[in-house]
Scaffold this active site. Structure first.
Site, PDB file in Angstrom:
ATOM      1  CG  HIS A   1      -1.818  -1.212   1.098  1.00  0.00           C
ATOM      2  ND1 HIS A   1      -1.722  -2.380   2.105  1.00  0.00           N
ATOM      3  CD2 HIS A   1      -3.037  -1.397   0.702  1.00  0.00           C
ATOM      4  CE1 HIS A   1      -2.508  -3.132   1.836  1.00  0.00           C
ATOM      5  NE2 HIS A   1      -3.397  -2.532   0.875  1.00  0.00           N
ATOM      6  CG  HIS A   2       4.563   1.561  -2.148  1.00  0.00           C
ATOM      7  ND1 HIS A   2       4.468   0.574  -2.805  1.00  0.00           N
ATOM      8  CD2 HIS A   2       5.329   2.438  -3.139  1.00  0.00           C
ATOM      9  CE1 HIS A   2       4.731   0.632  -3.903  1.00  0.00           C
ATOM     10  NE2 HIS A   2       5.213   1.842  -4.449  1.00  0.00           N
TER      11      HIS A   2
ATOM     12  CE  LYS B   1      -5.252  -0.906 -12.996  1.00  0.00           C
ATOM     13  NZ  LYS B   1      -6.067  -2.100 -13.000  1.00  0.00           N
TER      14      LYS B   1
ATOM     15  CE  LYS C   1       3.942  -7.075 -14.291  1.00  0.00           C
ATOM     16  NZ  LYS C   1       3.107  -8.017 -14.929  1.00  0.00           N
TER      17      LYS C   1
ATOM     18  CG  ASP D   1       8.543   5.891 -12.927  1.00  0.00           C
ATOM     19  OD1 ASP D   1       8.765   5.439 -12.062  1.00  0.00           O
ATOM     20  OD2 ASP D   1       9.544   6.194 -13.721  1.00  0.00           O
TER      21      ASP D   1
ATOM     22  CE  LYS E   1      -2.522 -11.463 -11.497  1.00  0.00           C
ATOM     23  NZ  LYS E   1      -1.696 -10.505 -12.704  1.00  0.00           N
TER      24      LYS E   1
ATOM     25  CB  SER F   1      -4.600  -0.837 -16.433  1.00  0.00           C
ATOM     26  OG  SER F   1      -5.179  -1.869 -16.843  1.00  0.00           O
TER      27      SER F   1
HETATM   28  P1  NAD Z   1      -5.121 -15.598 -21.794  1.00  0.00           P
HETATM   29  O1  NAD Z   1      -6.133 -16.405 -21.283  1.00  0.00           O
HETATM   30  O2  NAD Z   1      -6.013 -14.487 -22.676  1.00  0.00           O
HETATM   31  O3  NAD Z   1      -4.349 -16.572 -22.935  1.00  0.00           O
HETATM   32  C1  NAD Z   1      -3.586 -17.646 -22.556  1.00  0.00           C
HETATM   33  C2  NAD Z   1      -3.397 -18.356 -23.665  1.00  0.00           C
HETATM   34  O4  NAD Z   1      -2.299 -19.280 -23.575  1.00  0.00           O
HETATM   35  C3  NAD Z   1      -4.503 -19.226 -24.010  1.00  0.00           C
HETATM   36  O5  NAD Z   1      -4.884 -18.923 -25.364  1.00  0.00           O
HETATM   37  C4  NAD Z   1      -4.172 -20.549 -23.630  1.00  0.00           C
HETATM   38  O6  NAD Z   1      -5.079 -21.453 -24.288  1.00  0.00           O
HETATM   39  C5  NAD Z   1      -2.809 -20.701 -23.812  1.00  0.00           C
HETATM   40  N1  NAD Z   1      -2.192 -21.653 -23.048  1.00  0.00           N
HETATM   41  C6  NAD Z   1      -2.462 -22.245 -21.853  1.00  0.00           C
HETATM   42  N2  NAD Z   1      -1.545 -23.350 -21.463  1.00  0.00           N
HETATM   43  C7  NAD Z   1      -0.799 -23.653 -22.651  1.00  0.00           C
HETATM   44  C8  NAD Z   1       0.418 -24.443 -22.849  1.00  0.00           C
HETATM   45  N3  NAD Z   1       0.797 -25.269 -22.072  1.00  0.00           N
HETATM   46  N4  NAD Z   1       0.985 -24.023 -24.124  1.00  0.00           N
HETATM   47  C9  NAD Z   1       0.731 -23.141 -24.823  1.00  0.00           C
HETATM   48  N5  NAD Z   1      -0.438 -22.223 -24.848  1.00  0.00           N
HETATM   49  C10 NAD Z   1      -0.953 -22.622 -23.653  1.00  0.00           C
HETATM   50  O7  NAD Z   1      -4.211 -15.006 -20.979  1.00  0.00           O
HETATM   51  P2  NAD Z   1      -3.315 -13.609 -20.825  1.00  0.00           P
HETATM   52  O8  NAD Z   1      -4.071 -12.364 -20.643  1.00  0.00           O
HETATM   53  O9  NAD Z   1      -2.724 -13.702 -22.302  1.00  0.00           O
HETATM   54  O10 NAD Z   1      -2.105 -13.923 -20.166  1.00  0.00           O
HETATM   55  C11 NAD Z   1      -1.210 -14.738 -20.274  1.00  0.00           C
HETATM   56  C12 NAD Z   1       0.112 -14.548 -19.255  1.00  0.00           C
HETATM   57  O11 NAD Z   1       0.389 -13.001 -19.475  1.00  0.00           O
HETATM   58  C13 NAD Z   1      -0.473 -14.762 -17.801  1.00  0.00           C
HETATM   59  O12 NAD Z   1       0.895 -15.319 -17.059  1.00  0.00           O
HETATM   60  C14 NAD Z   1      -0.707 -13.476 -17.162  1.00  0.00           C
HETATM   61  O13 NAD Z   1      -0.488 -13.256 -15.847  1.00  0.00           O
HETATM   62  C15 NAD Z   1       0.256 -12.383 -17.819  1.00  0.00           C
HETATM   63  N6  NAD Z   1      -0.067 -11.079 -18.415  1.00  0.00           N
HETATM   64  C16 NAD Z   1      -1.290 -10.865 -18.870  1.00  0.00           C
HETATM   65  C17 NAD Z   1      -1.559  -9.500 -19.138  1.00  0.00           C
HETATM   66  C18 NAD Z   1      -2.913  -8.733 -19.634  1.00  0.00           C
HETATM   67  O14 NAD Z   1      -2.832  -7.750 -19.998  1.00  0.00           O
HETATM   68  N7  NAD Z   1      -3.730  -9.733 -20.050  1.00  0.00           N
HETATM   69  C19 NAD Z   1      -0.740  -8.539 -18.409  1.00  0.00           C
HETATM   70  C20 NAD Z   1       0.484  -8.823 -17.747  1.00  0.00           C
HETATM   71  C21 NAD Z   1       0.803 -10.301 -17.812  1.00  0.00           C
END
Ligand code: NAD
Length: 471
Positions: A66-67, A72, A96, A101, A108, A363
């Site tokens: 909470h700094h 988010k 992150k 910044d 989460k 965001s």
């Molecule tokens: P998503 O659900 O839209 O996509 C994930 C994809 O990975 C899906 O299409 C799924 O079928 C596929 N998948 C699952 N297991 C798999 C495997 N073993 N091999 C290959 N593909 C596989 O999720 P996302 O939002 O794209 O998030 C993906 C990662 O990115 C997560 O770790 C999430 O925490 C991170 N992330 C997402 C965001 C965002 O804005 N959405 C931001 C930062 C980080």
């Protein structure tokens, strides 16, 4: 992911933190405060099954730091989600946000469900109930805690969250800022959907413009002709793959959970996505070779982008990775033992905390838009265009040379919301890259991940110190 694998994920985040902390000299207690999770709310609630009866759903919201307020972080829907995973992801969000910044603390959320096995009605009921529970405990609000999409959630779920929150807070003028990643009609922002993937592209581009780094890796500058493989074609992976291809990279492998495809001559990302949407699977794409899903990680390439889940590169398989750069699109795709092996092999890992920060950056822009109640560019676009048009007219008059239509349009184009969002994101990714590289130069024994942690910890420590806490 199993409980023990995600315990590994939290351990990995903590180990990475400790590695960075060993380079730093702060008052006792301060580093501990930055490392620990401030609060976690675990709860259960019943949901009516479609066939009759009830199911008890498990859910979490962790607020790591909470700094800065609000905190988010995304909400994940997965049958494997558990408390340690949520804690690890919340901590990553704190660091992150500091790296890019964005003035938020980290958080989460997670709901232990398999969205693929639930109807839209059930998903809506669960999402609304989850939001109501967060509201009751003051774990959501535009100035408190602002969720966003993550694995298994998207704009639709964010829309349900915003609507539920608004029902509990009639008349609260900033209610719509309680969540980001919303559809455009519900207070979303142009460019948010693609933001994380676009940020991945900007980050990879920064690395490929870094002369010192390229020399170490024996790579030429620029993205043109570089061979890339992307794992996971969801929100992050599909856009990252598309932007990398548009930037000149050759996409030689794409992987999904049901299989993977490879083609050393390159794959057209849009065509592969269309093929998968039409057939329900990635395999069988014309001209490509079908391979097992995991094998895509071991294809011969310059850049590997794991953009699916945690811990996909581990001690047991990291030795088979051939890429020179592993660009972490997903959160925590490399386990600590895998990381050590990649380091030994001289692979450059661009860390998740920096590389996938495009989502939270945009965001933040969405939240700002919601609080200001006006679309970016609305007030100044026409004024800018008129000023530019007057300037063009004056120059044409002075030189006696008229511009062509295309040139004129380009010169007098005023910035739209999406132009501003993308340029803000590009600037953010570029500044953060340089700050991480500066931290690495200051601590030459650190790798990029440790340097990213150092950059984040330094910024958070300043917040505490300047508040007068930990004198
Ligand atoms: P998503 O659900 O839209 O996509 C994930 C994809 O990975 C899906 O299409 C799924 O079928 C596929 N998948 C699952 N297991 C798999 C495997 N073993 N091999 C290959 N593909 C596989 O999720 P996302 O939002 O794209 O998030 C993906 C990662 O990115 C997560 O770790 C999430 O925490 C991170 N992330 C997402 C965001 C965002 O804005 N959405 C931001 C930062 C980080």
């Amino acid at each position: 992911m199993s409980e023990s694998q995600s315990q590994g994920f939290l351990d990995t985040v903590n180990q990475n933190f400790d590695a960075a902390a060993s380079f730093l000299d702060y008052p006792p207690g301060l580093l501990d405060q930055i490392k620990v999770c401030n609060s976690v709310y675990k709860f259960r609630f019943p949901v009516r099954r479609e066939g009759g009866g009830y199911e008890v759903i498990e859910a979490w919201r962790a607020e790591h730091s909470h700094h800065k307020l609000p905190v988010k972080g995304g909400i994940r829907y997965s049958p494997d989600v558990n408390e340690d995973e949520v804690l690890a992801l919340a901590a990553l969000m704190t660091f992150k946000c500091a790296i890019v910044d964005v003035p938020f603390g980290g958080a989460k959320g997670g709901i232990k469900i398999d969205p693929r096995k639930l109807s839209v009605e059930q998903l809506e009921r669960i999402t609304r109930r989850y939001t109501a529970e967060l509201t009751k405990k003051n774990f959501i609000g535009p100035g408190i805690d602002v969720p966003a999409p993550d694995y298994g959630t998207g704009p639709r779920e964010m829309s349900w969250i915003a609507d539920t929150y608004a029902q509990f807070h009639p008349g609260e003028i900033d209610a719509i800022g309680c969540v980001t990643g919303k559809p455009l009609s519900q207070g979303g922002i142009r460019g948010r959907k693609e933001a994380t993937g676009r940020g991945v592209f900007f980050g990879v581009r920064e690395a490929l413009a870094d002369a010192e780094l390229l020399k170490e890796l024996g790579l030429s500058a620029g993205l043109a002709g570089k061979r890339a493989v992307v794992q996971g074609l969801g929100n992050v992976g599909s856009h990252a793959a598309r932007f990398l291809q548009e930037g000149g990279a050759l996409i030689v492998g794409l992987s999904e959970w049901e299989g993977a495809i490879a083609n050393p001559k390159g794959l057209d990302v849009a065509a592969v996505l269309k093929h998968r949407a039409a057939t329900g699977k990635i395999s069988g794409f014309p001209g490509a070779t079908d391979i097992p899903s995991e094998d895509a990680l071991f294809l011969d390439c310059d850049i590997l982008v794991p953009a699916a889940l945690e811990n996909v590169i581990r001690g047991s398989n990291a030795g088979r990775v051939k890429a020179k750069i592993v660009a972490e699109g997903a959160n925590g795709p490399i386990a600590a033992d895998g990381d050590a092996i990649l380091k030994q092999k001289g692979v450059c890992v661009i860390p998740d905390m920096y590389l996938n920060a495009g989502g939270v950056t945009v965001s933040y822009f969405e939240w700002l838009k919601n609080l200001s109640h006006v679309r970016f560019g609305r007030m100044e676009k026409r004024f800018e265009e008129m000023s530019a048009a007057r300037m063009v007219k004056t120059i044409e008059g002075a030189t006696g040379k008229a511009l062509g239509d295309t040139e004129r349009k380009l010169l007098i184009h005023g910035a739209e919301e999406e132009d501003l969002v993308n340029s803000g994101l590009e600037e953010t990714m570029s500044v953060a890259w340089n700050q991480i590289r500066d931290a690495q130069r200051k601590h030459p024994k650190s790798d990029l991940r440790t340097a990213a942690f150092i950059s984040a910890i330094d910024k958070i420590a300043v917040s505490y110190l300047e508040l007068g806490i930990f004198p």
